[in-house]
Design an enzyme around this catalytic site. Structure first.
Site, PDB file in Angstrom:
ATOM      1  N   GLY A 154       9.890  -9.623  -4.896  1.00 45.45           N
ATOM      2  CA  GLY A 154       8.820 -10.623  -4.961  1.00 45.45           C
ATOM      3  C   GLY A 154       8.300 -10.661  -6.391  1.00 45.45           C
ATOM      4  NE  ARG A 155       2.746 -12.751  -6.109  1.00 52.02           N
ATOM      5  CZ  ARG A 155       2.042 -13.554  -5.314  1.00 52.02           C
ATOM      6  NH1 ARG A 155       1.684 -14.745  -5.740  1.00 52.02           N
ATOM      7  NH2 ARG A 155       1.661 -13.171  -4.125  1.00 52.02           N
ATOM      8  CB  ILE A 156       5.586  -6.177  -8.123  1.00 54.31           C
ATOM      9  CG1 ILE A 156       4.117  -6.550  -7.869  1.00 54.31           C
ATOM     10  CG2 ILE A 156       5.671  -4.871  -8.908  1.00 54.31           C
ATOM     11  CD1 ILE A 156       3.352  -5.586  -6.965  1.00 54.31           C
ATOM     12  CB  THR A 235       5.402   1.330  -8.113  1.00 60.10           C
ATOM     13  OG1 THR A 235       6.241   0.181  -7.955  1.00 60.10           O
ATOM     14  CG2 THR A 235       5.882   2.164  -9.272  1.00 60.10           C
ATOM     15  NE  ARG A 237      -0.362   0.408   0.031  1.00 55.75           N
ATOM     16  CZ  ARG A 237      -0.754  -0.177  -1.105  1.00 55.75           C
ATOM     17  NH1 ARG A 237      -0.173   0.149  -2.255  1.00 55.75           N
ATOM     18  NH2 ARG A 237      -1.732  -1.054  -1.096  1.00 55.75           N
ATOM     19  CD  GLU A 266      -1.198   7.163  -2.685  1.00 54.90           C
ATOM     20  OE1 GLU A 266      -2.281   6.555  -2.834  1.00 54.90           O
ATOM     21  OE2 GLU A 266      -0.108   6.660  -2.952  1.00 54.90           O
ATOM     22  CG  HIS A 285      -1.782   4.324  -5.735  1.00 54.36           C
ATOM     23  ND1 HIS A 285      -1.715   4.268  -4.364  1.00 54.36           N
ATOM     24  CD2 HIS A 285      -1.648   3.030  -6.146  1.00 54.36           C
ATOM     25  CE1 HIS A 285      -1.555   3.016  -3.962  1.00 54.36           C
ATOM     26  NE2 HIS A 285      -1.507   2.244  -5.036  1.00 54.36           N
TER      27      HIS A 285
HETATM   28  C1  DGY Z   1      -2.578  -2.622  -4.460  1.00 53.73           C
HETATM   29  O1  DGY Z   1      -3.250  -3.493  -5.010  1.00 53.73           O
HETATM   30  O2  DGY Z   1      -2.130  -2.741  -3.319  1.00 53.73           O
HETATM   31  C2  DGY Z   1      -2.346  -1.370  -5.237  1.00 53.73           C
HETATM   32  O3  DGY Z   1      -1.426  -0.536  -4.662  1.00 53.73           O
HETATM   33  C3  DGY Z   1      -3.642  -0.635  -5.369  1.00 53.73           C
HETATM   34  O4  DGY Z   1      -3.989  -0.125  -4.122  1.00 53.73           O
END
Ligand code: DGY
Length: 325
Positions: A154-156, A235, A237, A266, A285
């Site tokens: 997706g975007r990330i 990065t 979950r 976490e 995180h």
């Molecule tokens: C999000 O925006 O979901 C990041 O993981 C920060 O919790």
């Protein structure tokens, strides 16, 4: 109207709410609220500005069904029972888009850290072990021309793919439900099956939501299909990978290294064996933790709160079905 915020806000963000005539009440303790405390504070509020991991579950929503809007200062919303919120007619806001680059940069940072064992080498200096030069000791691996696999483009994922494509000429493969035409056009990305992603990636980076479909999907079976020279990055979950299986895959050299910005639970315990492994880099995180990005996330959260309190459609809504009722 009254807004409950689960953290202390920067003054400029707070004043954009108080200037509208709203009352802002902040949680000032340096610990997460207990579920009962969150309910108690929200029962006296019209809107919730939620920062951090607050469990917006069925019980909370039923107790706080009067809320006009719940605005999360995050893009992820796996902490929310969205179906229940929709059922109760409560719009849930999030912060998409503004944290894509910062989060992708964190994946890029982890990938390079793992490839060159940077965090481990730094720890070695602290331990007084910068001594005799052995040209073949603890070498890293190069990233140029290696294949980047993205789970959830997706975007990330797109931002990471673009950085890797440009910086290291990395061919891109990805696994998604549908095609990402932009990535195929601009980055020559190729959509593959999940097994092909596991088998062909030199670096495999996770950029999907946590859901019943993705929880624990990177398990013993998945790691056993990856290359022995590969790097696993998460990065998104922590619960998307099984941590014990990841540790075993590293110990048994089924994969070469791992970089995590997210863990489950976490925070990670300081005596976790993963923290001692040379080919592992762990961050607490910090995917979106830049000044620019955090301010943009707070601004989007404010936009959602203001719209919700004035009875308008919130601009960044994860359950737009609430407006079809
Ligand atoms: C999000 O925006 O979901 C990041 O993981 C920060 O919790």
């Amino acid at each position: 109207m009254k807004i409950f915020v689960t953290r202390i806000l920067p003054e400029i963000i707070k004043s954009s709410l108080t200037d509208d005539g709203h009352q802002v009440s902040e949680w000032t303790e340096k610990r997460d609220l207990l579920p009962s405390e969150l309910i108690r504070h929200c029962q006296a509020a019209d809107a919730l500005f939620s920062v951090g991991k607050n469990h917006i579950d069925r019980h909370f929503l039923e107790e706080c069904r009067h809320l006009r809007v719940i605005a999360l200062c995050s893009v992820g919303y796996d902490n929310v029972d969205v179906a229940e919120a929709t059922q109760l007619g409560i719009p849930i806001g999030n912060t998409p888009g503004v944290l894509s680059k910062a989060t992708a940069d964190t994946a890029f940072l982890l990938m390079q850290n793992v490839a060159r064992k940077a965090i481990f080498k730094h720890q070695e200096i602290l331990r007084g072990n910068w001594g005799f030069f052995d040209p073949m000791a603890d070498l890293g691996i190069e990233l140029h021309g290696k294949t980047l696999g993205i789970y959830g483009l997706g975007r990330i994922g797109f931002e990471l793919a673009r950085s890797c494509y440009r910086a290291f000429d990395m061919p891109i493969i990805y696994h998604n439900r549908g095609n990402n035409e932009l990535a195929e056009r601009e980055l020559a990305a190729r959509r593959v099956s999940f097994d092909e992603l596991l088998q062909q990636s030199d670096v495999l980076s996770v950029h999907t939501n946590l859901s019943t479909e993705t929880e624990g999907i990177f398990n013993r079976d998945a790691f056993s299909k990856m290359k022995a020279s590969s790097i696993f990055i998460n990065t998104a979950r922590g619960a998307i990978h099984n941590e014990t299986d990841l540790r075993l895959a590293l110990e048994e050299r089924q994969i070469w290294g791992a970089g995590l910005d997210v863990t489950d639970p976490e925070p990670m315990a300081p005596d976790n064996p993963l923290l001692q492994m040379p080919n592992v880099a762990i961050l607490p995180h910090i995917g979106s933790a830049t000044i620019e990005t955090r301010m943009k996330m707070m601004q989007l959260t404010v936009d959602n709160i203001r719209a919700g309190l004035s009875g308008q459609r919130i601009p960044h809504c994860v359950n737009p079905e609430v407006y079809d009722r």
